[in-house]
Design a protein around this motif. Structure first.
Motif, PDB file in Angstrom:
ATOM      1  N   GLU A 195      12.812  -2.472   0.172  1.00 53.99           N
ATOM      2  CA  GLU A 195      11.403  -2.131  -0.043  1.00 53.99           C
ATOM      3  C   GLU A 195      11.182  -1.472  -1.401  1.00 53.99           C
ATOM      4  N   ALA A 249       5.446  -5.647  11.200  1.00 57.65           N
ATOM      5  CA  ALA A 249       4.205  -4.990  10.778  1.00 57.65           C
ATOM      6  C   ALA A 249       4.472  -3.984   9.658  1.00 57.65           C
ATOM      7  N   ALA A 250       5.558  -3.232   9.761  1.00 52.65           N
ATOM      8  CA  ALA A 250       5.907  -2.286   8.707  1.00 52.65           C
ATOM      9  C   ALA A 250       6.279  -3.018   7.426  1.00 52.65           C
ATOM     10  N   ARG A 304       5.068  -5.862   6.492  1.00 44.61           N
ATOM     11  CA  ARG A 304       3.796  -6.324   5.933  1.00 44.61           C
ATOM     12  C   ARG A 304       3.085  -5.186   5.210  1.00 44.61           C
ATOM     13  N   ARG A 305       3.121  -3.987   5.768  1.00 41.56           N
ATOM     14  CA  ARG A 305       2.469  -2.856   5.094  1.00 41.56           C
ATOM     15  C   ARG A 305       3.129  -2.576   3.755  1.00 41.56           C
ATOM     16  N   ASP A 350       1.831  -5.138   1.370  1.00 42.67           N
ATOM     17  CA  ASP A 350       0.454  -4.815   0.991  1.00 42.67           C
ATOM     18  C   ASP A 350       0.418  -3.650   0.006  1.00 42.67           C
ATOM     19  N   ASP A 351       1.221  -2.643   0.251  1.00 42.75           N
ATOM     20  CA  ASP A 351       1.253  -1.484  -0.636  1.00 42.75           C
ATOM     21  C   ASP A 351       1.700  -1.865  -2.041  1.00 42.75           C
ATOM     22  N   THR A 386       1.757 -12.018  11.394  1.00 42.32           N
ATOM     23  CA  THR A 386       1.855 -10.616  10.967  1.00 42.32           C
ATOM     24  C   THR A 386       2.104 -10.519   9.469  1.00 42.32           C
TER      25      THR A 386
END
Length: 253
Positions: free
Chosen positions: A22, A48-49, A51-52, A55-56, A84
């Motif tokens: 990440e 989901a994490a 994907r966040r 997005d961030d 997702t």
């Protein structure tokens, strides 16, 4: 060669040996990348994490690698993961060597399994793509090729890996033309000169032996939505990622 520059994704498998993954995302965005292409298990623990985090960083996920067995036996699970992640392409990339059989019927069966997965995915606006390695280009005893049996199946699309095609002794230009209407993603993997052992014989896009200026006009004749950089074992993932992106943009792609 005409057309707007392609979106460019980065296959996150390239930097799997340099965790945390990440932390790489903002750097890839700063280099200019539009998206990443994750592989299992990068997104598995918590899609989901993941994907966040995308997005961030301001990155998209156009498609993701997934196991063929997952498409066959857990299609709904991977369809949900695709939704997702915001992906449109579900991409099985491999048949393990011990599972392969040197018969046309075996490879037709792989195509049929992909087609069945594609049928399940289609109502959700998703497409199933096959990603090649070298083994699909080794002729079978009857003279046919696995890749042709796989892509003979209906509604099975193609993420073409030019590096593996070249390593498999085939011509990426011929394959780009042959499957132009099936190709939705073009991986711009490059090979180092023959005999190179460093980095398992791979190179950053533009630093190897593949004639990208000759291939680039053929890209525009395919149905490709985007390009994807990949290197199976870079010693410096940042150098690989930046060099490959910059080369593709300098080539007008």
């Amino acid at each position: 060669m005409t057309g707007a520059p392609y979106p460019i994704a980065y296959q996150l498998y390239s930097s799997r040996n340099f965790p945390p993954l990440e932390a790489q995302l903002p750097e890839l965005k700063a280099m200019g990348y539009d998206a990443i292409e994750p592989w299992l298990p990068a997104y598995e623990a918590d899609p989901a994490a993941f994907r966040r985090a995308l997005d961030d960083a301001g990155l998209a996920c156009f498609g993701f690698h997934m196991p063929l067995t997952g498409l066959m036996h857990e299609p709904n699970r991977y369809i949900e993961i695709a939704q997702t992640l915001g992906a449109r392409y579900m991409i099985p990339p491999f048949v393990h060597e011990e599972e392969r059989r040197p018969t046309a019927d075996f490879w037709k069966g792989i195509g049929e399994a992909l087609a069945k997965g594609a049928e399940a995915a289609a109502p959700h606006g998703l497409k199933v793509l096959w990603h090649n390695h070298a083994f699909e280009y080794a002729p079978l005893p009857d003279g046919t090729r696995p890749i042709d049996h796989i892509l003979a199946a209906p509604d099975v699309y193609f993420e073409i890996d030019c590096g593996w095609i070249t390593r498999g002794g085939a011509d990426p230009a011929a394959e780009l033309a042959r499957y132009a209407d099936r190709i939705l993603v073009i991986q711009t993997k490059d090979l180092a000169p023959e005999g190179t052992t460093a980095e398992d014989g791979w190179a950053a896009t533009g630093d190897g032996v593949i004639d990208w200026p000759a291939l680039a006009p053929l890209f525009r004749q395919t149905a490709a939505h985007h390009l994807c950089t990949e290197h199976d074992n870079p010693s410096d993932w940042r150098r690989f990622a930046k060099r490959s992106f910059d080369y593709l943009r300098s080539a007008g792609l």
